[in-house]
Design an enzyme around this catalytic site. Structure first.
Site, PDB file in Angstrom:
ATOM      1  N   HIS A 190       0.865  -1.185   0.000  1.00 19.35           N
ATOM      2  CA  HIS A 190       0.000   0.000   0.000  1.00 19.35           C
ATOM      3  C   HIS A 190       0.900   1.234   0.000  1.00 19.35           C
ATOM      4  O   HIS A 190       2.031   1.173   0.512  1.00 19.35           O
ATOM      5  CB  HIS A 190      -0.841  -0.046   1.279  1.00 19.35           C
ATOM      6  N   ASP A 213       3.049  -4.936   8.000  1.00 23.02           N
ATOM      7  CA  ASP A 213       1.862  -4.093   7.891  1.00 23.02           C
ATOM      8  C   ASP A 213       0.657  -5.027   8.043  1.00 23.02           C
ATOM      9  O   ASP A 213       0.312  -5.773   7.124  1.00 23.02           O
ATOM     10  CB  ASP A 213       1.861  -3.386   6.525  1.00 23.02           C
ATOM     11  N   GLN A 231      -4.471  -5.348   7.109  1.00 20.82           N
ATOM     12  CA  GLN A 231      -5.497  -6.227   6.534  1.00 20.82           C
ATOM     13  C   GLN A 231      -5.434  -7.633   7.123  1.00 20.82           C
ATOM     14  O   GLN A 231      -5.948  -8.577   6.517  1.00 20.82           O
ATOM     15  CB  GLN A 231      -5.343  -6.296   5.001  1.00 20.82           C
ATOM     16  N   LYS A 269     -10.305  -0.497  10.741  1.00 20.44           N
ATOM     17  CA  LYS A 269     -10.502  -1.675   9.880  1.00 20.44           C
ATOM     18  C   LYS A 269     -10.834  -2.911  10.715  1.00 20.44           C
ATOM     19  O   LYS A 269     -10.975  -4.001  10.200  1.00 20.44           O
ATOM     20  CB  LYS A 269      -9.236  -1.951   9.056  1.00 20.44           C
ATOM     21  N   CYS A 280      -4.850   2.607  -3.650  1.00 19.06           N
ATOM     22  CA  CYS A 280      -3.590   3.106  -3.045  1.00 19.06           C
ATOM     23  C   CYS A 280      -2.460   2.102  -3.231  1.00 19.06           C
ATOM     24  O   CYS A 280      -1.653   1.883  -2.308  1.00 19.06           O
ATOM     25  CB  CYS A 280      -3.765   3.426  -1.565  1.00 19.06           C
TER      26      CYS A 280
HETATM   27  N1  C6P Z   1      -6.256   0.465   2.911  1.00 18.17           N
HETATM   28  C1  C6P Z   1      -8.146   0.138   1.427  1.00 18.17           C
HETATM   29  O1  C6P Z   1      -9.265   0.425   0.991  1.00 18.17           O
HETATM   30  P1  C6P Z   1      -4.861   3.790   7.193  1.00 18.17           P
HETATM   31  O2  C6P Z   1      -5.440   4.630   6.103  1.00 18.17           O
HETATM   32  O3  C6P Z   1      -3.675   4.438   7.841  1.00 18.17           O
HETATM   33  O4  C6P Z   1      -5.883   3.309   8.179  1.00 18.17           O
HETATM   34  O5  C6P Z   1      -4.351   2.435   6.493  1.00 18.17           O
HETATM   35  C2  C6P Z   1      -3.442   2.469   5.419  1.00 18.17           C
HETATM   36  C3  C6P Z   1      -3.214   1.096   4.888  1.00 18.17           C
HETATM   37  C4  C6P Z   1      -1.970   0.518   5.052  1.00 18.17           C
HETATM   38  N2  C6P Z   1      -1.725  -0.735   4.648  1.00 18.17           N
HETATM   39  C5  C6P Z   1      -2.655  -1.494   4.063  1.00 18.17           C
HETATM   40  C6  C6P Z   1      -2.329  -2.895   3.657  1.00 18.17           C
HETATM   41  C7  C6P Z   1      -3.943  -0.954   3.857  1.00 18.17           C
HETATM   42  O6  C6P Z   1      -4.867  -1.713   3.265  1.00 18.17           O
HETATM   43  C8  C6P Z   1      -4.210   0.361   4.251  1.00 18.17           C
HETATM   44  C9  C6P Z   1      -5.545   0.992   3.981  1.00 18.17           C
HETATM   45  C10 C6P Z   1      -7.592   0.941   2.579  1.00 18.17           C
HETATM   46  O7  C6P Z   1      -7.489  -0.783   0.962  1.00 18.17           O
HETATM   47  C11 C6P Z   1      -7.672   2.407   2.297  1.00 18.17           C
HETATM   48  S1  C6P Z   1      -6.689   2.893   0.929  1.00 18.17           S
END
Ligand code: C6P
Length: 405
Positions: free
Chosen positions: A123, A200, A203, A226, A364
């Site tokens: 991401h 990370d 997910q 999430k 992203c």
């Molecule tokens: N992915 C998606 O729709 P934040 O925005 O800080 O809570 O998370 C960022 C982020 C970092 N790593 C991974 C693997 C992610 O999936 C995400 C966020 C969302 O896939 C929003 S783009």
């Protein structure tokens, strides 16, 4: 199904709303999950019963709010099985956690020409903070390629390791492909070369148990929103001995031991990394979200979502022109897809009119899209509260849109 959907869905008030006069089918859970009533009520409870700034006041409310925040830290510690609460840093989310780590790690542990290994499926949150540090500190980035199934192979990570490698940073689960990476193998590999590994887990922590001590990862990051918790709060886990080596990220209240204009000394872990008034309402509600997940049971969640993934994969593949992007054997409940030559954005807009919320675009992960040779995808992502009936509605929606084109 393993869980009683009807009962579970009652916990989530938003799931029973309608959009455009149709029952909402919410399939954008990888972007953010809906919140159970207990989490919504917990936010209300904090503000209506114990609200006060924490760690500072001697008064009753302040002590209660502090206790609530620190209890939440212990709940997170238990959830990921960290060795101590000092290893749990509250941040605004995954993005801030990685920015914190990239800035403090590169500044203190890297010299120009040192290398950070990333993967093609990261991401942007696990790419751009390192690029910013490339500008500032001169670190270089090495990128692990992808197999045609959308997987990362441990031997391809090993290929990139050199005497200059300082960190391996990779996602546990791809937010686009759903691939569950072999992080245990990659962590062992990194440690064979004395290289720390950042996972990370944005997910993964909401889908299956993640035990940082069993994995032996050095850093792990995730977002509350999430995992059924509130927005604006997340976690950076780090092994204590490694966090102790890092300098503070932001300066301000709470992160100090003693301040004069000449010199400041810093607070101990975890406060060294928590400058300013922390989100104690958010942390408390995140603790509640974790208790909610535990009351359902992560193993039940995993089984339910695996069944939804199997059902959805089969049902979608029965649609002519359907192409699923990401065909790993080890997948979480995320399906990216394209249908014939229909633009994902057009399909997404029409599905929305049927009450179906899916995500469209590059998610992203533009470097991943470049590697796949596509501009974007549609993405349906499932939580344990989704139903097979909702998957049928999605499939029927796609079939209707296909006929329009
Ligand atoms: N992915 C998606 O729709 P934040 O925005 O800080 O809570 O998370 C960022 C982020 C970092 N790593 C991974 C693997 C992610 O999936 C995400 C966020 C969302 O896939 C929003 S783009």
């Amino acid at each position: 199904m393993y869980l009683n959907e009807e009962n579970i869905r009652k916990d989530f008030p938003l799931l029973s709303r309608e959009v455009y006069g149709k029952p909402l089918v919410y399939l954008d859970n990888a972007a953010t999950t809906q919140k159970p009533l207990c989490v919504i009520r917990k936010m209300e409870e904090v503000y209506s019963t114990i609200n006060a700034n924490i760690h500072r006041g001697v008064h009753y409310l302040s002590r209660q709010a502090t206790e609530s925040h620190e209890n939440a830290r212990r709940t997170v510690q238990r959830y990921i099985n960290a060795a101590s609460p000092e290893e749990i840093i509250f941040t605004r989310g995954t993005t801030e956690s990685i920015n914190l780590l990239a800035a403090t790690f590169c500044r203190s542990q890297c010299k120009p020409g040192d290398e950070i290994i990333l993967t093609t499926m990261e991401h942007h949150a696990n790419i751009i903070p390192w690029q910013i540090q490339r500008e500032i500190t001169g670190v270089e980035l090495k990128v692990v390629p992808l197999t045609k199934e959308g997987e990362i192979r441990t031997e391809d990570v090993e290929e990139l390791i050199s005497s200059r490698t300082r960190l391996i940073a990779l996602t546990h689960v791809s937010n686009v492909l759903g691939t569950i990476n072999p992080v245990d193998e990659i962590i062992r590999l990194g440690h064979n070369y004395n290289i720390p590994v950042l996972i990370d887990a944005a997910q993964s922590v909401q889908h299956f148990p993640v035990d940082v001590q069993a994995l032996d990862c050095d850093f792990l990051v995730f977002s509350s929103h999430k995992m059924y918790g509130p927005t604006g709060i997340g976690v950076l886990y780090g092994k204590k001995n490694l966090l102790e080596k890092l300098p503070p990220y932001q300066g301000g209240g709470e992160m100090i031991a003693h301040v004069t204009f000449e010199k400041t000394t810093f607070n101990e872990l975890p406060f060294k990394f928590e400058a300013g008034t922390p989100d104690y309402a958010g942390s408390t509600a995140l603790g509640e979200a974790i208790r909610y997940i535990e009351s359902i049971g992560l193993d039940n969640i995993r089984r339910q979502e695996e069944q939804l993934l199997r059902y959805a994969t089969e049902r979608l593949l029965s649609i002519p022109g359907m192409k699923i992007i990401g065909t790993s054997q080890h997948k979480s409940s995320v399906i990216s897809f394209l249908v014939g030559s229909i633009h994902p954005y057009d399909m997404g807009l029409l599905l929305d009119r049927f009450g179906i919320a899916v995500r469209t675009g590059h998610h992203c992960a533009q470097p991943l899209m470049n590697a796949l040779g596509i501009e974007g995808t549609l993405r349906a992502s499932f939580a344990f509260y989704n139903t097979e009936k909702e998957i049928d509605t999605l499939a029927e929606g796609i079939e209707r849109v296909t006929k329009m084109f």
